[in-house]
Scaffold this motif. Structure first.
Motif: not given
Ligand code: ADP
Length: 279
Positions: A25-31
């Protein structure tokens, strides 16, 4: 080889919530990091890029401690207010690490209905693009509740992205989704569904087969993408729907590779998009 796409100079790219929000539910930093790298490459190549992003309500809800997306509009609007800050601060940081400054443009539908406001927004886009600053666009959900209440037409970021494409006279609109493109049936329901590589005409059948519900975090589903395709192609803008799990796919699309579904610009619109979508 999709020559027209490879030649595109002015490009609007939209990501859905499902690409930038991870399972937690948190931001996907890799993407998001990969998006920053990819879009900065395009800008370095001299392309003019506008980025449309969903995800503010979803990330806001997570930050505010909701387990599921809240149902009431005012709660969702509060989530949008909190989530928009979270989104933009991450985008600003990661894009700046790739040498790109970003500017935020929050749009409401009335901007289009008022000639003066419309001109003001267009001027902002032109100025930002001229200075190689990446405009990041979202609907101003704390003011307009169309997206929040799932009212079709301009109430979702697919349609918003197609309107932005027309405002800046883009050559290409890329909608990144959680699915590889448009299928002749909803592939989540029908195993035998087939990906269509090229669509020249948006027929009633195409519209009908886009009616299945979208993913849990997404809002539009395929229906709003078809609406966006109709608007974009009628305005002479090519459109591609592709899977955004790896944002580097954008570079392959711009190499002219046969990825996702290409909606060919100038396609004649044949049917009434009247039915309310259920995505
Ligand atoms: P996003 O947030 O990435 O925009 P959505 O969930 O809103 O994603 O829309 C994509 C979803 O639309 C797919 O995952 C699929 O479940 C659904 N869908 C319905 N009909 C179709 C179709 N004909 N082809 C592809 N996907 C479809």
């Amino acid at each position: 080889m999709r020559k027209k796409i490879a030649q595109a100079q002015k490009i609007v790219i939209k990501v859905g919530s499902s690409q930038i929000i991870s399972e937690t539910g948190f931001l996907n930093l890799a993407v998001i990091g990969s998006l920053a790298e990819t879009l900065s490459k395009l800008i370095a190549l001299g392309k003019q890029v506008v980025f449309v992003t969903s995800g503010a309500v979803a990330i806001g809800a997570r930050k505010m401690g909701y387990i599921k997306k809240p149902q009431e509009s005012r709660q969702k609007q509060a989530c949008a207010a909190v989530g928009q800050v979270a989104l933009m601060s991450v985008y600003a940081e990661l894009f700046s690490l790739c040498g790109i400054q970003v500017g935020q443009i929050l749009l409401t539908k009335d901007v289009l209905e008022n000639t003066k406001r419309k001109q003001n927004v267009m001027n902002t886009f032109i100025e930002l693009l001229g200075q190689k600053i990446l405009p990041i666009v979202n609907e101003n959900d704390s003011v307009s509740i169309e997206e929040i209440e799932n009212i079709p037409r301009f109430g979702d970021n697919d349609n918003l992205a197609s309107v932005v494409a027309s405002l800046i006279d883009a050559d290409l609109l890329i909608l990144l989704s959680d699915i590889d493109g448009y299928y002749d049936k909803n592939p989540r329901e029908f195993k035998e569904a087939r990906l269509l590589k090229e669509i020249k005409q948006i027929t009633p059948e195409i519209i009908k087969n886009a009616q299945g519900a979208g993913s849990a975090v997404g809002t539009g589903g395929m229906y709003t993408k078809i609406e966006a395709a109709r608007f974009a192609t009628e305005n002479g803008c090519e459109m591609v729907i592709a899977n955004g799990k790896d944002p580097r796919v954008i570079l392959e699309i711009l190499d002219g590779k046969e990825i996702g579904t290409w909606f060919v610009a100038g396609a004649k619109y044949k049917a009434e998009l009247g039915a309310k979508h259920n995505g």
